[in-house]
Scaffold this motif. Structure first.
Motif, PDB file in Angstrom:
ATOM      1  N   MET A 104       0.854  -1.169   0.000  1.00 29.40           N
ATOM      2  CA  MET A 104       0.000   0.000   0.000  1.00 29.40           C
ATOM      3  C   MET A 104       0.901   1.232   0.000  1.00 29.40           C
ATOM      4  O   MET A 104       1.804   1.345   0.823  1.00 29.40           O
ATOM      5  CB  MET A 104      -0.903  -0.016   1.231  1.00 29.40           C
ATOM      6  N   GLY A 105       0.618   2.155  -0.903  1.00 32.22           N
ATOM      7  CA  GLY A 105       1.400   3.378  -0.992  1.00 32.22           C
ATOM      8  C   GLY A 105       1.043   4.375   0.098  1.00 32.22           C
ATOM      9  O   GLY A 105      -0.025   4.294   0.721  1.00 32.22           O
ATOM     10  N   LEU A 106       1.929   5.310   0.323  1.00 33.20           N
ATOM     11  CA  LEU A 106       1.733   6.318   1.373  1.00 33.20           C
ATOM     12  C   LEU A 106       0.466   7.141   1.121  1.00 33.20           C
ATOM     13  O   LEU A 106      -0.311   7.382   2.045  1.00 33.20           O
ATOM     14  CB  LEU A 106       2.958   7.230   1.455  1.00 33.20           C
ATOM     15  N   HIS A 107       0.233   7.561  -0.126  1.00 31.22           N
ATOM     16  CA  HIS A 107      -0.959   8.362  -0.443  1.00 31.22           C
ATOM     17  C   HIS A 107      -2.237   7.581  -0.132  1.00 31.22           C
ATOM     18  O   HIS A 107      -3.167   8.118   0.476  1.00 31.22           O
ATOM     19  CB  HIS A 107      -0.936   8.802  -1.908  1.00 31.22           C
ATOM     20  N   GLU A 108      -2.279   6.316  -0.532  1.00 27.93           N
ATOM     21  CA  GLU A 108      -3.460   5.490  -0.268  1.00 27.93           C
ATOM     22  C   GLU A 108      -3.656   5.291   1.233  1.00 27.93           C
ATOM     23  O   GLU A 108      -4.771   5.382   1.745  1.00 27.93           O
ATOM     24  CB  GLU A 108      -3.339   4.139  -0.970  1.00 27.93           C
ATOM     25  N   LEU A 109      -2.574   5.027   1.948  1.00 26.37           N
ATOM     26  CA  LEU A 109      -2.648   4.851   3.396  1.00 26.37           C
ATOM     27  C   LEU A 109      -3.209   6.098   4.064  1.00 26.37           C
ATOM     28  O   LEU A 109      -4.132   6.024   4.874  1.00 26.37           O
ATOM     29  CB  LEU A 109      -1.268   4.525   3.961  1.00 26.37           C
ATOM     30  N   ARG A 110      -2.651   7.262   3.710  1.00 25.04           N
ATOM     31  CA  ARG A 110      -3.114   8.511   4.322  1.00 25.04           C
ATOM     32  C   ARG A 110      -4.571   8.809   3.989  1.00 25.04           C
ATOM     33  O   ARG A 110      -5.281   9.387   4.796  1.00 25.04           O
ATOM     34  CB  ARG A 110      -2.232   9.670   3.886  1.00 25.04           C
ATOM     35  N   SER A 111      -5.023   8.412   2.794  1.00 24.35           N
ATOM     36  CA  SER A 111      -6.414   8.685   2.419  1.00 24.35           C
ATOM     37  C   SER A 111      -7.397   7.803   3.186  1.00 24.35           C
ATOM     38  O   SER A 111      -8.584   8.079   3.224  1.00 24.35           O
ATOM     39  CB  SER A 111      -6.602   8.500   0.916  1.00 24.35           C
ATOM     40  N   ARG A 112      -6.901   6.740   3.802  1.00 22.95           N
ATOM     41  CA  ARG A 112      -7.774   5.813   4.530  1.00 22.95           C
ATOM     42  C   ARG A 112      -7.716   5.974   6.045  1.00 22.95           C
ATOM     43  O   ARG A 112      -8.446   5.319   6.768  1.00 22.95           O
ATOM     44  CB  ARG A 112      -7.429   4.379   4.149  1.00 22.95           C
ATOM     45  N   LEU A 113      -6.847   6.829   6.537  1.00 26.74           N
ATOM     46  CA  LEU A 113      -6.728   7.071   7.970  1.00 26.74           C
ATOM     47  C   LEU A 113      -7.576   8.266   8.384  1.00 26.74           C
ATOM     48  O   LEU A 113      -7.673   9.244   7.647  1.00 26.74           O
ATOM     49  CB  LEU A 113      -5.280   7.357   8.360  1.00 26.74           C
ATOM     50  N   THR A 114      -8.148   8.185   9.539  1.00 29.55           N
ATOM     51  CA  THR A 114      -8.914   9.294  10.087  1.00 29.55           C
ATOM     52  C   THR A 114      -8.490   9.509  11.531  1.00 29.55           C
ATOM     53  O   THR A 114      -8.364   8.558  12.291  1.00 29.55           O
ATOM     54  CB  THR A 114     -10.424   9.004  10.045  1.00 29.55           C
ATOM     55  N   ILE A 115      -8.272  10.748  11.858  1.00 27.68           N
ATOM     56  CA  ILE A 115      -7.941  11.115  13.231  1.00 27.68           C
ATOM     57  C   ILE A 115      -9.026  12.061  13.715  1.00 27.68           C
ATOM     58  O   ILE A 115      -9.358  13.034  13.035  1.00 27.68           O
ATOM     59  CB  ILE A 115      -6.566  11.803  13.312  1.00 27.68           C
ATOM     60  N   ILE A 116      -9.578  11.776  14.856  1.00 25.02           N
ATOM     61  CA  ILE A 116     -10.592  12.640  15.434  1.00 25.02           C
ATOM     62  C   ILE A 116     -10.009  13.229  16.709  1.00 25.02           C
ATOM     63  O   ILE A 116     -10.008  12.584  17.762  1.00 25.02           O
ATOM     64  CB  ILE A 116     -11.901  11.879  15.718  1.00 25.02           C
ATOM     65  N   PRO A 117      -9.481  14.451  16.619  1.00 17.85           N
ATOM     66  CA  PRO A 117      -8.865  15.063  17.802  1.00 17.85           C
ATOM     67  C   PRO A 117      -9.913  15.442  18.842  1.00 17.85           C
ATOM     68  O   PRO A 117     -11.088  15.633  18.522  1.00 17.85           O
ATOM     69  CB  PRO A 117      -8.176  16.306  17.238  1.00 17.85           C
ATOM     70  N   GLN A 118      -9.479  15.547  20.071  1.00 18.18           N
ATOM     71  CA  GLN A 118     -10.373  15.941  21.149  1.00 18.18           C
ATOM     72  C   GLN A 118     -10.743  17.422  21.033  1.00 18.18           C
ATOM     73  O   GLN A 118     -11.829  17.821  21.410  1.00 18.18           O
ATOM     74  CB  GLN A 118      -9.731  15.662  22.500  1.00 18.18           C
ATOM     75  N   ASP A 119      -9.825  18.232  20.521  1.00 15.54           N
ATOM     76  CA  ASP A 119     -10.089  19.649  20.311  1.00 15.54           C
ATOM     77  C   ASP A 119     -10.365  19.876  18.833  1.00 15.54           C
ATOM     78  O   ASP A 119      -9.571  19.448  17.987  1.00 15.54           O
ATOM     79  CB  ASP A 119      -8.882  20.495  20.738  1.00 15.54           C
ATOM     80  N   PRO A 120     -11.464  20.524  18.495  1.00 21.72           N
ATOM     81  CA  PRO A 120     -11.758  20.754  17.075  1.00 21.72           C
ATOM     82  C   PRO A 120     -10.709  21.663  16.437  1.00 21.72           C
ATOM     83  O   PRO A 120     -10.204  22.588  17.068  1.00 21.72           O
ATOM     84  CB  PRO A 120     -13.127  21.423  17.095  1.00 21.72           C
ATOM     85  N   VAL A 121     -10.386  21.371  15.197  1.00 16.93           N
ATOM     86  CA  VAL A 121      -9.404  22.154  14.456  1.00 16.93           C
ATOM     87  C   VAL A 121     -10.017  22.558  13.129  1.00 16.93           C
ATOM     88  O   VAL A 121     -10.555  21.719  12.411  1.00 16.93           O
ATOM     89  CB  VAL A 121      -8.115  21.338  14.202  1.00 16.93           C
ATOM     90  N   LEU A 122      -9.968  23.841  12.813  1.00 21.84           N
ATOM     91  CA  LEU A 122     -10.414  24.321  11.510  1.00 21.84           C
ATOM     92  C   LEU A 122      -9.220  24.922  10.788  1.00 21.84           C
ATOM     93  O   LEU A 122      -8.399  25.618  11.388  1.00 21.84           O
ATOM     94  CB  LEU A 122     -11.507  25.385  11.671  1.00 21.84           C
ATOM     95  N   LEU A 123      -9.130  24.630   9.519  1.00 19.72           N
ATOM     96  CA  LEU A 123      -8.058  25.155   8.695  1.00 19.72           C
ATOM     97  C   LEU A 123      -8.539  26.392   7.965  1.00 19.72           C
ATOM     98  O   LEU A 123      -9.735  26.541   7.695  1.00 19.72           O
ATOM     99  CB  LEU A 123      -7.625  24.092   7.680  1.00 19.72           C
ATOM    100  N   SER A 124      -7.631  27.281   7.620  1.00 16.27           N
ATOM    101  CA  SER A 124      -8.044  28.429   6.830  1.00 16.27           C
ATOM    102  C   SER A 124      -8.450  27.913   5.461  1.00 16.27           C
ATOM    103  O   SER A 124      -7.822  27.030   4.889  1.00 16.27           O
ATOM    104  CB  SER A 124      -6.926  29.471   6.731  1.00 16.27           C
ATOM    105  N   GLY A 125      -9.545  28.423   4.958  1.00 20.08           N
ATOM    106  CA  GLY A 125     -10.143  27.969   3.707  1.00 20.08           C
ATOM    107  C   GLY A 125     -11.643  28.024   3.856  1.00 20.08           C
ATOM    108  O   GLY A 125     -12.173  28.557   4.835  1.00 20.08           O
ATOM    109  N   THR A 126     -12.351  27.440   2.942  1.00 19.38           N
ATOM    110  CA  THR A 126     -13.808  27.495   2.992  1.00 19.38           C
ATOM    111  C   THR A 126     -14.375  26.436   3.937  1.00 19.38           C
ATOM    112  O   THR A 126     -13.698  25.470   4.300  1.00 19.38           O
ATOM    113  CB  THR A 126     -14.410  27.264   1.590  1.00 19.38           C
ATOM    114  N   LEU A 127     -15.631  26.636   4.311  1.00 16.64           N
ATOM    115  CA  LEU A 127     -16.322  25.606   5.087  1.00 16.64           C
ATOM    116  C   LEU A 127     -16.340  24.299   4.302  1.00 16.64           C
ATOM    117  O   LEU A 127     -16.140  23.228   4.861  1.00 16.64           O
ATOM    118  CB  LEU A 127     -17.758  26.047   5.389  1.00 16.64           C
TER     119      LEU A 127
END
Length: 71
Positions: free
Chosen positions: A1-24
Motif C-alpha cells: 500500500m502506498g503512502l498516499h493510499e494509506l493517508r487517504s484511509r486514515l482518520t484522526i478525530i482530535p479531542q479539540d476541534p481544528v479548523l483550517l483556513s479555507g472554505t467551510l
C-alpha cells in the motif's frame, strides 16, 4: 500500500476541534469526495445546517486560521 493510499484511509478525530483556513466546504471535505447535497445532508444530521446557512457565502464562507471568525 502506498503512502498516499494509506493517508487517504486514515482518520484522526482530535479531542479539540481544528479548523483550517479555507472554505467551510474545504474543512468538511478536503479531498472533494462529496457533492453539495451530501455535505448539506451531513450538516443537517449534525444540526449545523442552519448555522452554515446563516453565513454570507454558505459552504463557500472563508474560515480564518483556527476558525477565529466563527466563534
Amino acid at each position: 500500500m502506498g503512502l498516499h493510499e494509506l493517508r487517504s484511509r486514515l482518520t484522526i478525530i482530535p479531542q479539540d476541534p481544528v479548523l483550517l483556513s479555507g472554505t467551510l466546504r474545504f474543512n468538511l471535505d478536503p479531498f472533494s469526495n462529496f457533492n453539495d447535497s451530501e455535505l448539506w445532508s451531513a450538516l443537517e444530521e449534525a444540526h449545523l445546517k442552519q448555522f452554515v446557512e446563516s453565513k454570507p457565502d454558505g459552504l463557500s464562507y472563508e474560515i480564518s486560521e483556527g476558525g477565529e471568525n466563527i466563534r
